[in-house]
Design an enzyme around this catalytic site. Structure first.
Site, PDB file in Angstrom:
ATOM      1  N   SER A 289       5.465   3.272   3.613  1.00 28.92           N
ATOM      2  CA  SER A 289       4.984   4.361   2.774  1.00 28.92           C
ATOM      3  C   SER A 289       5.508   4.225   1.360  1.00 28.92           C
ATOM      4  CB  SER A 289       5.448   5.695   3.355  1.00 28.92           C
ATOM      5  OG  SER A 289       6.846   5.831   3.165  1.00 28.92           O
ATOM      6  N   LYS A 290       4.902   4.990   0.492  1.00 28.12           N
ATOM      7  CA  LYS A 290       5.312   5.015  -0.908  1.00 28.12           C
ATOM      8  C   LYS A 290       6.786   5.404  -1.014  1.00 28.12           C
ATOM      9  CE  LYS A 290       3.934   8.182  -3.855  1.00 28.12           C
ATOM     10  NZ  LYS A 290       3.040   9.123  -4.537  1.00 28.12           N
ATOM     11  N   ARG A 291       7.173   6.310  -0.141  1.00 26.51           N
ATOM     12  CA  ARG A 291       8.568   6.772  -0.128  1.00 26.51           C
ATOM     13  C   ARG A 291       9.549   5.634   0.112  1.00 26.51           C
ATOM     14  NH1 ARG A 291       9.359  12.324   0.219  1.00 26.51           N
ATOM     15  NH2 ARG A 291      11.559  12.069   0.762  1.00 26.51           N
ATOM     16  N   GLY A 293       9.292   2.580  -0.676  1.00 29.88           N
ATOM     17  CA  GLY A 293       9.451   1.809  -1.891  1.00 29.88           C
ATOM     18  C   GLY A 293      10.448   2.467  -2.827  1.00 29.88           C
ATOM     19  N   ALA A 294      10.262   3.765  -3.020  1.00 28.48           N
ATOM     20  CA  ALA A 294      11.143   4.489  -3.923  1.00 28.48           C
ATOM     21  C   ALA A 294      12.581   4.465  -3.401  1.00 28.48           C
ATOM     22  CB  ALA A 294      10.658   5.930  -4.061  1.00 28.48           C
TER      23      ALA A 294
END
Length: 535
Positions: A289-291, A293-294
């Site tokens: 998920s995008k999370r 990556g962050a």
RNA sequence: GCCGCGUUCGUCUAAGGGCUAGGACACCACCCUUUCACGGUGGUGAUACGGGUUCGAAUCCCGUACGCGGUACCA
């Protein structure tokens, strides 16, 4: 074991003939595949990999690759997301043959523009008794779910066990239904899942997959706003667009029986595309998920994505400094392998070697270190001219405008082996463009003396009059002078390096000097001699 | 909960009944290099567990465990 393509080609039990077999397809069975994203944000790794596998399969079999925009949920419309998809595919070199932008004979390719074509199929299903009108409001549905929710059944479904207690054309009398319809009561059309039927279909990657239809809910096919849901749209459009092979993420596997049934009811199961449910790309915990990556500091989207609502920027692989060749390569290897130990593949090699039966069944955890390694390999493999434009942009961010392309590429060529990301070029080569203003003289402190200073003064003079300016000739002069001065050449290399670049780093000193050129080299030595502070 | 899919070094994977289970990333050591890297060589490290079938199982079958996915008028 039988070949997956038997049904459309041959009955020979010859799986090793896969590729050849597909080439023999008659014209009307030309391979057609599609990538059907929902334009709701940036395209992530998994999405681009689905594009890649579609593209590879199409190219390999001389087929068509179609991009269809699945924008049936107006509430999730995100401006710019569709443009982002085009730009990503362009950057990756995976451009479709047909799309809203490229046109084609099966258009329109945006589902919102095909809205009118879905209703008749839904009505057809109602007439045949495979679907029904449902007038339940959101509150009705909530009430049903909270009434039925128990610990043993945390997610009650709208299915054969409750459909008779709801407000739909199955539970209501024909007259009631008719009047509700005439009064323009909002309604949806739901599929009427049969009870206790077994649906089996063949997945190119997983083999036969079987479901009991009793445990699948009555999915909404046509929404109250007249838009189809994914389930109806995917079947109708795959039929209308003559899709032969449908590749999608594994998250769709549980709803596959709905799609198989729809095919059976609407167009005949024998016309259905071959399915292949691709393994998921996983993050440190679960679906990437995008999370993730962050949280873990790596990109997830192909390119930078700025959320138009929140303004939040999510960094992409492109801007992070990845080469499209490397990006494709690493994506291809996340779920596929040709059976050999080869890991670095060009796009053309992938087209030649790709086969769907070599796609893995299990999900792959994304490893950023390995991703970086692929990029490093590609930076080394490609000539610097292939990516000098991109590197230039990183230099511009450092307020350095590159003027001389030949010089620039010569520098990149010299340092590329040390770079993992395109953004690394700056730290490995800025000193070719900016003479040092400060010098790290710490390593010289104890050894510096007047005879060494004298050596560099004479070196400066000798280099000025040198006839051929190459790393080898510079080194020859350097060694001769060192011998005359009675100093080991090795002990003089570090001082020279520091004079030229300012510190203990960079490629071979004589190579640096060669690329820097005579004038600049001499000038840097002279400058250092006047500025060195060794007390 | 239910349904589905999956399970080989930490990670990505090879091996489709038959060799000391191979490679890559990461990690460690050594070499190269009078800089920093790159590179080279070597090393640590895996068939989830339990039953079968078989002369022989990572591979086939069953069960268990674990992981993931799905369970919306989202895709």
């Amino acid at each position: 074991m039988f070949c997956e393509y038997n049904s459309i080609t041959t009955n020979q039990p010859a799986c090793h003939l896969h590729h050849d077999v597909v080439f023999l397809l008659p014209m009307e069975n030309k391979v057609r595949v599609r990538f059907a994203p929902s334009p709701t944000g940036g395209l992530h790794l998994g999405g681009v990999r689905t594009v890649l596998y579609n593209y590879l399969f199409a190219r390999k079999h001389g087929g068509d690759f179609i991009l269809r925009i699945e924008d049936t949920d107006q509430s999730r419309y995100v401006p710019g997301a569709e443009e982002y998809i085009y730009e990503t595919l362009k950057w990756c070199g995976l451009e479709p043959d047909e799309s809203p932008r490229h046109g084609g004979k099966s258009g329109p390719y945006r589902q919102s523009e095909r809205k009118e074509s879905y209703r008749k199929y839904a009505e057809q299903l109602v007439e045949k008794g495979h679907a029904y009108y449902a007038f339940d409001t959101a509150e009705d549905l909530d009430a049903m779910r909270s009434r039925l929710r128990t610990e043993a059944n945390p997610n009650p479904q709208y299915d054969h066990t409750v459909r008779n207690q709801m407000r739909n054309s199955l539970a209501l009398s024909a007259a009631e239904t008719k009047s509700l319809l005439e009064n323009k009561t909002p309604y949806v059309i739901r599929i009427r899942m049969p009870e206790h039927e077994t649906v089996t279909f063949h997945d190119l990657i997983r083999g036969d997959v079987t479901f009991d239809t009793s445990i699948v809910d009555d999915k909404v096919l046509l929404k109250a706003d007249g838009m189809p849901t994914y389930h109806l749209a995917v079947v109708v459009d795959d039929h209308l667009m003559k899709i032969t092979h449908a590749f999608r993420g594994e998250e769709w596997l549980p709803s596959a029986p709905v799609h198989v049934l729809l095919w059976r009811y609407l167009f005949g199961e024998e016309a259905m595309p071959k399915w292949a449910h691709l393994p998921l790309i996983l993050g440190p915990s679960g679906k990437l998920s995008k999370r993730d990556g962050a949280r873990y500091g790596f990109p997830v989207f192909a390119m930078n994505w700025q959320d138009p609502k929140t303004g939040e920027m999510t960094e992409g692989f492109r801007e992070k400094g990845f080469l499209p060749e490397a990006f494709l390569n690493l994506l291809a290897m996340l779920g596929w392998n040709d059976g050999s130990e080869q890991e670095v593949f060009s796009k053309q090699e992938l087209v030649d070697k790709f086969s769907i039966d070599k796609v893995h069944r299990s999900g792959a955890k994304f490893d950023y270190d390995k991703a970086r390694w692929f990029n490093h390999e590609w930076i080394r493999k490609l000539p610097a001219s292939a990516y000098s434009q991109q590197v230039k942009e990183y230099f511009a961010q450092q307020d350095l405008q590159v003027a001389d392309n030949a010089y620039f590429e010569q520098v990149l060529e010299l340092v590329k082996d040390r770079c993992t990301l395109l953004s690394d070029f700056w730290e490995h080569s800025y000193f070719f463009f900016r003479a040092p203003k400060e010098w790290d003289t710490e390593p010289l402190r104890s050894k510096w003396n007047s005879s060494r200073e004298a050596f560099f003064k004479s070196l400066s003079k000798s280099l000025t009059s040198i006839s051929s300016w190459t790393a080898a000739s510079i080194e020859t002069v350097f060694r001769q002078l060192a011998e005359q001065a009675g100093i080991k050449p090795g002990e003089l290399q570090l001082p020279l390096r520091i004079m030229l670049v300012g510190g203990k780093f960079g490629p071979g000193v004589f190579q640096i000097a060669e690329v820097l050129g005579k004038e600049e080299t001499v000038s840097r030595i002279d400058m250092a001699l006047t500025q060195f502070d060794l007390r």
